[in-house]
Each structure stands twice: as C-alpha cells, then as structure tokens.
Design a protein around this motif. Structure first.
Motif, mmCIF file in Angstrom:
data_model
loop_
_atom_site.group_PDB
_atom_site.id
_atom_site.type_symbol
_atom_site.label_atom_id
_atom_site.label_comp_id
_atom_site.label_asym_id
_atom_site.label_seq_id
_atom_site.Cartn_x
_atom_site.Cartn_y
_atom_site.Cartn_z
ATOM 1 N N ASN A 1 0.801 -1.233 0.000
ATOM 2 C CA ASN A 1 0.000 0.000 0.000
ATOM 3 C C ASN A 1 0.830 1.277 0.000
ATOM 4 O OD1 ASN A 1 0.901 0.269 2.621
ATOM 5 N ND2 ASN A 1 -1.113 0.626 3.524
ATOM 6 N N ARG A 2 2.139 1.156 -0.190
ATOM 7 C CA ARG A 2 3.012 2.332 -0.212
ATOM 8 C C ARG A 2 3.541 2.554 -1.619
ATOM 9 N NH1 ARG A 2 2.243 5.844 3.454
ATOM 10 N NH2 ARG A 2 1.542 4.771 5.309
ATOM 11 N N SER B 1 8.535 4.788 -0.542
ATOM 12 C CA SER B 1 8.919 3.811 0.465
ATOM 13 C C SER B 1 9.600 2.619 -0.192
ATOM 14 C CB SER B 1 7.669 3.332 1.208
ATOM 15 O OG SER B 1 7.950 2.146 1.914
ATOM 16 N N ARG B 2 10.627 2.106 0.494
ATOM 17 C CA ARG B 2 11.347 0.950 -0.055
ATOM 18 C C ARG B 2 10.747 -0.372 0.396
ATOM 19 N NH1 ARG B 2 17.655 2.396 0.545
ATOM 20 N NH2 ARG B 2 17.812 0.545 -0.742
ATOM 21 N N VAL B 3 9.613 -0.328 1.031
ATOM 22 C CA VAL B 3 9.012 -1.582 1.494
ATOM 23 C C VAL B 3 8.708 -2.519 0.321
ATOM 24 C CG1 VAL B 3 6.643 -0.682 1.557
ATOM 25 C CG2 VAL B 3 7.272 -2.599 3.019
ATOM 26 N N GLN C 1 11.196 -5.245 0.050
ATOM 27 C CA GLN C 1 11.032 -6.362 0.989
ATOM 28 C C GLN C 1 9.907 -7.278 0.536
ATOM 29 O OE1 GLN C 1 10.662 -4.011 4.517
ATOM 30 N NE2 GLN C 1 12.846 -3.558 4.559
ATOM 31 N N ALA D 1 11.323 -9.354 -2.201
ATOM 32 C CA ALA D 1 12.272 -10.342 -1.689
ATOM 33 C C ALA D 1 11.555 -11.542 -1.086
ATOM 34 C CB ALA D 1 13.184 -9.699 -0.638
ATOM 35 N N ALA D 2 10.379 -11.295 -0.511
ATOM 36 C CA ALA D 2 9.670 -12.377 0.186
ATOM 37 C C ALA D 2 8.718 -13.135 -0.734
ATOM 38 C CB ALA D 2 8.906 -11.803 1.384
ATOM 39 N N MET D 3 8.643 -12.733 -1.998
ATOM 40 C CA MET D 3 7.689 -13.382 -2.911
ATOM 41 C C MET D 3 8.261 -14.647 -3.531
ATOM 42 S SD MET D 3 5.833 -10.203 -4.901
ATOM 43 C CE MET D 3 4.873 -11.290 -5.981
ATOM 44 N N GLU E 1 -4.155 1.335 -2.433
ATOM 45 C CA GLU E 1 -3.940 2.652 -1.831
ATOM 46 C C GLU E 1 -2.820 3.381 -2.593
ATOM 47 O OE1 GLU E 1 -3.648 1.869 2.419
ATOM 48 O OE2 GLU E 1 -5.687 1.106 2.485
ATOM 49 N N SER F 1 0.557 -8.726 3.963
ATOM 50 C CA SER F 1 0.374 -7.296 3.698
ATOM 51 C C SER F 1 1.651 -6.532 4.025
ATOM 52 C CB SER F 1 -0.781 -6.744 4.529
ATOM 53 O OG SER F 1 -1.966 -7.441 4.213
ATOM 54 N N TRP F 2 2.122 -5.760 3.068
ATOM 55 C CA TRP F 2 3.337 -4.938 3.226
ATOM 56 C C TRP F 2 2.931 -3.482 3.242
ATOM 57 C CZ3 TRP F 2 7.842 -7.574 4.034
ATOM 58 C CH2 TRP F 2 7.818 -8.942 3.711
ATOM 59 N N TYR F 3 3.480 -2.713 4.194
ATOM 60 C CA TYR F 3 3.024 -1.338 4.376
ATOM 61 C C TYR F 3 4.123 -0.462 4.941
ATOM 62 C CZ TYR F 3 2.425 -3.183 9.110
ATOM 63 O OH TYR F 3 2.624 -3.771 10.331
ATOM 64 N N GLN G 1 -5.779 5.483 4.976
ATOM 65 C CA GLN G 1 -6.903 4.945 4.197
ATOM 66 C C GLN G 1 -7.308 3.551 4.674
ATOM 67 O OE1 GLN G 1 -6.147 4.890 -0.085
ATOM 68 N NE2 GLN G 1 -8.009 3.698 -0.446
ATOM 69 N N PRO H 1 -1.314 0.931 8.188
ATOM 70 C CA PRO H 1 -1.103 2.324 7.797
ATOM 71 C C PRO H 1 -0.225 2.496 6.556
ATOM 72 C CG PRO H 1 0.161 1.798 9.761
ATOM 73 C CD PRO H 1 -0.762 0.665 9.523
ATOM 74 N N ARG I 1 10.280 -5.151 10.492
ATOM 75 C CA ARG I 1 11.002 -4.291 9.565
ATOM 76 C C ARG I 1 11.145 -2.869 10.084
ATOM 77 N NH1 ARG I 1 7.395 -1.664 6.899
ATOM 78 N NH2 ARG I 1 9.009 -0.936 5.489
ATOM 79 N N MET J 1 13.961 -7.773 8.706
ATOM 80 C CA MET J 1 14.258 -7.285 7.353
ATOM 81 C C MET J 1 14.512 -5.781 7.375
ATOM 82 S SD MET J 1 11.564 -9.271 4.846
ATOM 83 C CE MET J 1 12.525 -9.030 3.335
ATOM 84 N N GLN K 1 18.250 -13.617 -0.036
ATOM 85 C CA GLN K 1 16.919 -13.342 -0.596
ATOM 86 C C GLN K 1 16.236 -14.637 -1.033
ATOM 87 O OE1 GLN K 1 15.959 -9.947 -2.615
ATOM 88 N NE2 GLN K 1 16.975 -8.853 -0.975
ATOM 89 N N ILE L 1 14.729 -16.231 1.930
ATOM 90 C CA ILE L 1 13.630 -15.434 2.473
ATOM 91 C C ILE L 1 12.339 -15.725 1.709
ATOM 92 C CG2 ILE L 1 12.741 -13.059 2.617
ATOM 93 C CD1 ILE L 1 15.600 -12.211 3.409
ATOM 94 N N ALA L 2 12.467 -15.880 0.389
ATOM 95 C CA ALA L 2 11.278 -16.107 -0.444
ATOM 96 C C ALA L 2 10.579 -17.424 -0.117
ATOM 97 C CB ALA L 2 11.663 -16.060 -1.921
ATOM 98 N N PRO M 1 7.514 -17.303 3.787
ATOM 99 C CA PRO M 1 6.061 -17.109 3.961
ATOM 100 C C PRO M 1 5.245 -18.371 3.676
ATOM 101 C CG PRO M 1 6.997 -15.198 2.901
ATOM 102 C CD PRO M 1 8.094 -16.224 2.957
#
Lengths: 96, 130, 123
Positions: free
Chosen positions: A7-8, A13-15, A18, A21-23, A33, A94-96, B15, B130, C14, C45, C107, C110-111, C114
């Motif tokens: 959502n960033r 944002s550099r999220v 991450q 990387a986790a996918m 958003e 969810s990454w935010y 949001q 957020p 994080r 992370m 990396q 890490i993938a 999840p």
C-alpha cells in the motif's frame, strides 16, 4: 501461491523491495492505496519480473485519477477481484 | 470461506480503515463469513465510542458496529494496545478509577492471543495497515 | 519447501527500536503466540536488523525499548531468528554486532519463508 498486498508508493517507500524479496516464483502482488502509483508506466521498473502476477485495485486508481494512465501489463481488478485474489491464494501477506 | 481482518491503522489518518470496511462488505456480499475484525496498534482507535466525524464523511465506528449487528462479526480490540491509548470499556474504566468510558459493545476488549487464534483458525486473515 | 511441516507463525519485523511501537507490538504478538504453544519464526528485514544491535538502552523518559523483550525470546522457546543478509550489509553490521544469535539469510531463502508458515504478520 500467496497474495502479497502493498500500500506504499514505490516512489516514497522501499518496502516494495522487501515484498519482492519475500515473494515466491508463483506469488502475486496487488497494489492498493498509494501503491497504485506503481502501475504508472514510469514506475513499472520497480516491479520487473512480475509479468502476469501484478495487479492494481481499480477504485484506488479511480479515486486518484490514474485509471487511464496505467501500464497495460498491470491487471486492474475491482474490490470483488481483490476478494477473489484472496480466495485463490493460500494466504495473504500485507506490506506497508 | 471464514475470513478475519486485522486492522492496524487509525481511522481518518490512513486509508486502511476505509479499505478494510470496503473489503469486509465485499467479502460478505460474495457469500463468505467474516468471523472477526481484530483491532491492534493504532487500529484500536476504530473503537472510539466518542468519534464524531463531520456528517459528510463516513462514520467508521458506526459502520463497524452495523457490520457486527448485521453479520455477527466479532469486533475484538487488543486490550493492551487500547488501554495505553485511552480506550477503555465500562469495566476497565471502573477498574482504573476513570470517569466515563470510551469503548462500548459490540466492540470488546480482548487479549492478543485471540489474534493468533483467529489467524490460525480462519481460512483467511487479511491485514490492513497504515 | 524448507520444512516438511509448516510452522505456525512468521513475524516479519522491519522497524528499528524506539522510533515507533511497531517493533514492540510485533514482538508482543510473537511472545503471545509462543506462550500459547505455537511455533514462531522471527525474520528481521531492512531497518528491522537494527532491533538486534547490542548495547541498547532505555530512552531518556524511561521508555523501555525492545531489547529486554528480545532477551526473553529464549525463555519462550523462540529460537528461530532470521536476519536479512543484505540488510546487515546495508547497515554495515556483522553477526558479531548483534545481541542474539540470528541466522543471516539470502533473498532466495527469504522467499521460501512465507509459504512455510500458516500465518504471516508484518510489523
């Protein structure tokens, strides 16, 4: 197959790094958003390698006036499609 | 499917609360169950009984309550996160010697263990943050 | 997959200590899950690697920070701590700078995480 949501905006944002990387290789990414900015052609470079696995939420694009500006490789889904993506994925991160 | 939502963001600041409410209504319309919305971190502000947004803005606290009444969704608020931020139900207010209270049913103060429980028990847990 | 049987909870941290409640409330989630007998993995992370830096102190107003909570992990049988190798490098930190033993992971590994947990929470 997992669904990841972001959502960033990748411009702020550099999220997103991450999240990427986790996918796993089959995982999908849904931009919601402020992250829908990432569907613009100039910002698509942040998401290379996700062809066919990158989605953006239509109503967040519409609200921001960006619906007509998206890169054609991004699949645009409405909120019904968002729920469908969560049905199809084993779980959602969810990454935010 | 049995869904749960984890909401981590304050209403009217991010949001996320609107996104979560929209997602909740949509999954219910698709025939799924929404067992619980769990409010944690700043998300506990969604339970503020005294929230009084302008009339031309969505009233999120009322909307969550309506959702709970209509669909039987539990509205669980992390008690440790809530007490720190001044969100107390009648019982906690009395226990801490405070006049007035800021959380009322259908919102319920509960432990963080509930989050783990619903997260592992429901088919899907979706986080809005957020 | 890296594990035959999926573990229960992956908590991805994080954020660093002191600046926000993210790290503390993420760790609380991990501790509660472990107290209920769940198997928990922590993955640090990005900025989250600074949570592990040794010699942290309380804030000037007595804010507790998170170092004391991290020291309790072992008591709760949370012993699978992963740290993003590239983040350690980005911050110029080595494993010897950390207050706890954590496994630096690439990396590629890490993938895999999840999918090998039943529930994933990001803080």
């Amino acid at each position: 197959m997992l669904l990841h949501t972001l959502n960033r905006s990748p411009a702020t944002s550099r999220v997103y790094q991450q999240a990427l990387a986790a996918m796993g290789p089959e995982d999908r990414l849904l931009l919601v958003e402020d992250a829908v900015q990432g569907a613009l052609p100039k910002l698509m470079r942040y998401f290379t390698g996700l062809e066919g696995r990158l989605f953006a939420l239509r109503e967040d694009l519409v609200a921001r006036g960006l619906e007509g500006q998206c890169d054609p490789s991004v699949q645009i889904v409405d909120v019904d499609g968002f729920v469908l993506l969560t049905e199809e994925a084993e779980k959602t991160v969810s990454w935010y | 499917m049995r869904y749960a939502i984890l909401l981590l963001a304050a209403p009217y600041t991010n949001q996320a609360s609107h996104s979560a409410l929209r997602f909740a209504r949509t999954l219910l319309a698709r025939g799924h169950q929404l067992e619980t919305v769990f409010f944690y971190q700043e998300g506990v502000q969604n339970a503020a009984r005294l929230a009084s947004p302008p009339q031309d803005e969505p009233h999120l606290v009322d909307a969550w309550s309506a959702l709970s009444r209509e669909h039987g969704t539990a509205l669980q608020v992390c008690i440790a996160a809530a007490l720190r931020r001044g969100l107390l139900d009648e019982r906690e207010a009395a226990r801490h010697g405070k006049q007035g209270y800021s959380v009322e049913p259908p919102f319920e103060l509960t432990g963080l263990g509930q989050l783990i429980d619903i997260g592992l028990r429901c088919d899907r847990l979706i986080t809005f943050a957020p | 997959m890296s594990h035959a049987k999926p573990r229960d909870l992956l908590v991805i941290l994080r954020r660093g200590p002191h600046g926000s409640s993210q790290l503390r409330e993420g760790l609380d989630t991990a501790l509660v899950a472990a107290a209920f007998g769940r198997t928990v993995t922590l993955l640090f992370m990005g900025e989250g690697v600074t949570a592990l830096v040794a010699d942290q102190k309380a804030g000037p107003l007595g804010q507790k920070g998170t170092a004391a909570t991290l020291e309790m992990l072992e008591m709760y049988d949370i012993d699978r701590l992963l740290v993003e190798a590239s983040a350690l490098e980005q911050f110029g930190l080595g494993e010897e700078d950390l207050m706890l033993e954590a496994t630096a992971v690439s990396q590629a590994s890490i993938a895999l995480e999840p999918a090998s947990h039943r529930l994933v929470l990001v803080f």
